[in-house]
Design a protein around this motif. Sequence first.
Motif, PDB file in Angstrom:
ATOM      1  N   ALA A 159      -5.460   5.849 -10.181  1.00  0.00           N
ATOM      2  CA  ALA A 159      -5.882   4.372 -10.267  1.00  0.00           C
ATOM      3  C   ALA A 159      -6.574   4.178  -8.951  1.00  0.00           C
ATOM      4  O   ALA A 159      -7.693   3.324  -8.927  1.00  0.00           O
ATOM      5  CB  ALA A 159      -4.821   3.595 -10.844  1.00  0.00           C
ATOM      6  N   ALA A 160      -5.909   4.447  -7.845  1.00  0.00           N
ATOM      7  CA  ALA A 160      -6.506   4.143  -6.442  1.00  0.00           C
ATOM      8  C   ALA A 160      -7.777   4.878  -6.371  1.00  0.00           C
ATOM      9  O   ALA A 160      -8.759   4.171  -5.550  1.00  0.00           O
ATOM     10  CB  ALA A 160      -5.675   4.671  -5.511  1.00  0.00           C
ATOM     11  N   ARG A 161      -8.467   5.869  -7.199  1.00  0.00           N
ATOM     12  CA  ARG A 161      -9.649   6.425  -7.094  1.00  0.00           C
ATOM     13  C   ARG A 161     -10.633   5.699  -7.873  1.00  0.00           C
ATOM     14  O   ARG A 161     -11.808   5.921  -7.688  1.00  0.00           O
ATOM     15  CB  ARG A 161      -9.547   8.151  -7.167  1.00  0.00           C
ATOM     16  N   HIS A 162     -10.182   4.760  -8.729  1.00  0.00           N
ATOM     17  CA  HIS A 162     -11.141   4.051  -9.513  1.00  0.00           C
ATOM     18  C   HIS A 162     -11.824   3.220  -8.950  1.00  0.00           C
ATOM     19  O   HIS A 162     -13.238   3.069  -8.959  1.00  0.00           O
ATOM     20  CB  HIS A 162     -10.098   3.272 -10.773  1.00  0.00           C
ATOM     21  N   ASP A 163     -11.228   2.487  -7.828  1.00  0.00           N
ATOM     22  CA  ASP A 163     -11.901   1.465  -6.817  1.00  0.00           C
ATOM     23  C   ASP A 163     -11.391   1.764  -5.453  1.00  0.00           C
ATOM     24  O   ASP A 163     -10.311   1.387  -5.406  1.00  0.00           O
ATOM     25  CB  ASP A 163     -11.931   0.230  -7.300  1.00  0.00           C
ATOM     26  N   ARG A 164     -12.116   2.629  -4.657  1.00  0.00           N
ATOM     27  CA  ARG A 164     -11.647   2.952  -3.176  1.00  0.00           C
ATOM     28  C   ARG A 164     -11.040   1.901  -2.507  1.00  0.00           C
ATOM     29  O   ARG A 164     -10.083   1.902  -1.869  1.00  0.00           O
ATOM     30  CB  ARG A 164     -12.694   3.721  -2.566  1.00  0.00           C
ATOM     31  N   THR A 165     -11.878   0.690  -2.706  1.00  0.00           N
ATOM     32  CA  THR A 165     -11.302  -0.678  -1.819  1.00  0.00           C
ATOM     33  C   THR A 165     -10.009  -1.056  -2.208  1.00  0.00           C
ATOM     34  O   THR A 165      -9.079  -1.222  -1.551  1.00  0.00           O
ATOM     35  CB  THR A 165     -12.391  -1.462  -1.845  1.00  0.00           C
ATOM     36  N   VAL A 166      -9.804  -1.179  -3.642  1.00  0.00           N
ATOM     37  CA  VAL A 166      -8.274  -1.620  -4.239  1.00  0.00           C
ATOM     38  C   VAL A 166      -7.573  -0.585  -3.844  1.00  0.00           C
ATOM     39  O   VAL A 166      -6.522  -1.119  -3.261  1.00  0.00           O
ATOM     40  CB  VAL A 166      -8.755  -1.841  -5.637  1.00  0.00           C
ATOM     41  N   GLY A 167      -7.726   0.679  -4.057  1.00  0.00           N
ATOM     42  CA  GLY A 167      -7.023   1.690  -3.559  1.00  0.00           C
ATOM     43  C   GLY A 167      -6.524   1.562  -2.202  1.00  0.00           C
ATOM     44  O   GLY A 167      -5.113   1.901  -1.932  1.00  0.00           O
ATOM     45  N   THR A 168      -7.311   1.427  -1.289  1.00  0.00           N
ATOM     46  CA  THR A 168      -7.103   1.437   0.122  1.00  0.00           C
ATOM     47  C   THR A 168      -6.527   0.265   0.621  1.00  0.00           C
ATOM     48  O   THR A 168      -5.249   0.382   1.403  1.00  0.00           O
ATOM     49  CB  THR A 168      -8.496   1.648   0.981  1.00  0.00           C
TER      50      THR A 168
END
Length: 616
Positions: free
Chosen positions: A351-360
């Motif tokens: 899931a964190a790779r779906h949107d890197r900003t959200v994942g970071t």
Amino acid sequence: MSALLWALVALPLGAGVLLLVVGRRADRSAPGVALAVAAAALGLAVATAFRHPSAQAPFLDGLPMRLAVDGLSGLLAVTVTGVTLVVLLFSAAEFGTGEARARFFGLMLLFAGSMLLTVTAATLPVLLMGWEVMGTSSWALIGYWWRDPERTRAADTAFLTTRTADLGLYLAAGAALASGGRDASLSLDGLARAEEPWLSFITAGVVVAALGKSAQLPFSFWLSKAMRGPGPVSALLHSATMVVAGAYLLLRTGPLLDASGWGDDAVAWTGAATAVLLGFVAVAQTDLKQLLAASSCAQIGFMVLAAGAGATTGGTLQLIAHAAAKSLLFLAAGAWLTALGTQQLPALLGAARHDRTVGTAFTVAALSLAGLPPLSLWAAKDVLLAGASERSPWLYAAGLAAAVLSAVYSAKALWFVWRPAVARPDARRIPAGAVWSLVLPAFACVALVTLAFPPVRDSVSRVLAASGQPAPHVWEFVLSAGLALVAGAAAWGWGERPLPLAARAKSGFADWLGLERAAHVLLVAPTMRLAHAAAAFDDRVLDRAVDGSASATLRLARWTNDVVERAVDGTVGAVAAGTRALGRWARRPQTGQLHQYLAQAVAAFTVLAVVLVLVR
């Protein structure tokens, strides 16, 4: 300056009520209004934190409404309004246009305003007003999607559990009144001056209400149910507002806990037990929001431990740092739920790779929660644990164990969301506004670490008027960081393999220690049995008594109709017949002939003369 304080409380409360009254007609403008109000409230909170104003207005005879801002309430007011602004920024971008936005944003502002009233309250009556509005608006927010029966039941469970504990505040207020000195005893600063046995009653009431609101043992299970609410609701309620209100109250009433002779130890050990046991509960969860909920109980356990140990500075730093990290974690979890349609950890692979900003951003908050340097919760925990170590080495050991568990469940969440996963062609795109609103709390997770080190920490202690606070040694920072690193690495290496625990233990932790079932067995079931017994008594005794009395009344009425009324009717008829007979006899002399009237008069006078002669 009192106008500044009134505006801080009245602005979000008034705007929230206005949006709720206008309703769906304000759906389009509600996000903008809410954001403007939240930004203004943040500015007012910063101003009051520097100026420390107070305000007073007539309320009850001898009990005025008093608000005040000092170091602790000022810092918390800024934290509450800051988190509220971030959550509303996220909600404005992410919350669907087809939803009842005016109701949602109105309730969020009403809730934030009630929390600000709770924070700035200087007396128990004002605290109770904010406390009650906060509980009611949280019920409405958790059950926002009221057409879903499961969500409404979850809201009811959360509301009834916290309301049961809230009765403690009424006990405290009653005991404070009974102790004498009305205004002084109902002032939060004056509670510690009460005499025994009222002092113990006040302490018990405050402690129970605080533990219930902050989801500490044995009330923790309500926070699990509260996860049925929308993601932004969880982010606001369970990071810097409702669930930390109890911890704030305990930090505020530290002198009361000390004066009681037992309150400080009870609070400290309850916080330590919650931090450890709910840490195990978090490790056992396979649902991301449930993991975060259990971790909230555990992290607030650190604050409660600090309140009992007298580590006011450490507890306050933990509260502020936790607000930044946990609001970010809940917002990210809500974004993934909307985008991917699930919050189950096995289904969130990658899931964190779906949107890197959200994942970071999620990673920064999770690492802070794990207690890894140089993030804020790492240092804040050590500051409060330094106070715990002075109270008892066992408290310090329990705190370290809970910190290790924090690293384990944080690493577990990160392992799932960062693992490679298959492509998700049906995944929704997270709105850019929602994504970038997560950057602010992520930055705070890093920047707030400065508060835990001199000279800023000493300034915070002066603001809080907490002199003589113990300071952690360098080895304590190193020890906690090393333990967190080792525990996090071990959890990452363990991956998704099942926990090496007995089946009963695993099911118990996954089921939140069976607290809800215990509450049903100990409280709900006896109450329902009592209600059924009362209903049976009503049906079999009261109803039969009423039916029997009604039947007896009917029989009496029939007998009266058959016997008494017949006799009365006969008597009335006889009197009427006699009257008619007398009337007929009285009409006979009335002939209209004068000579007959003369004869009757002579006869009457003759009889009268005879009577007079005989009487003499």
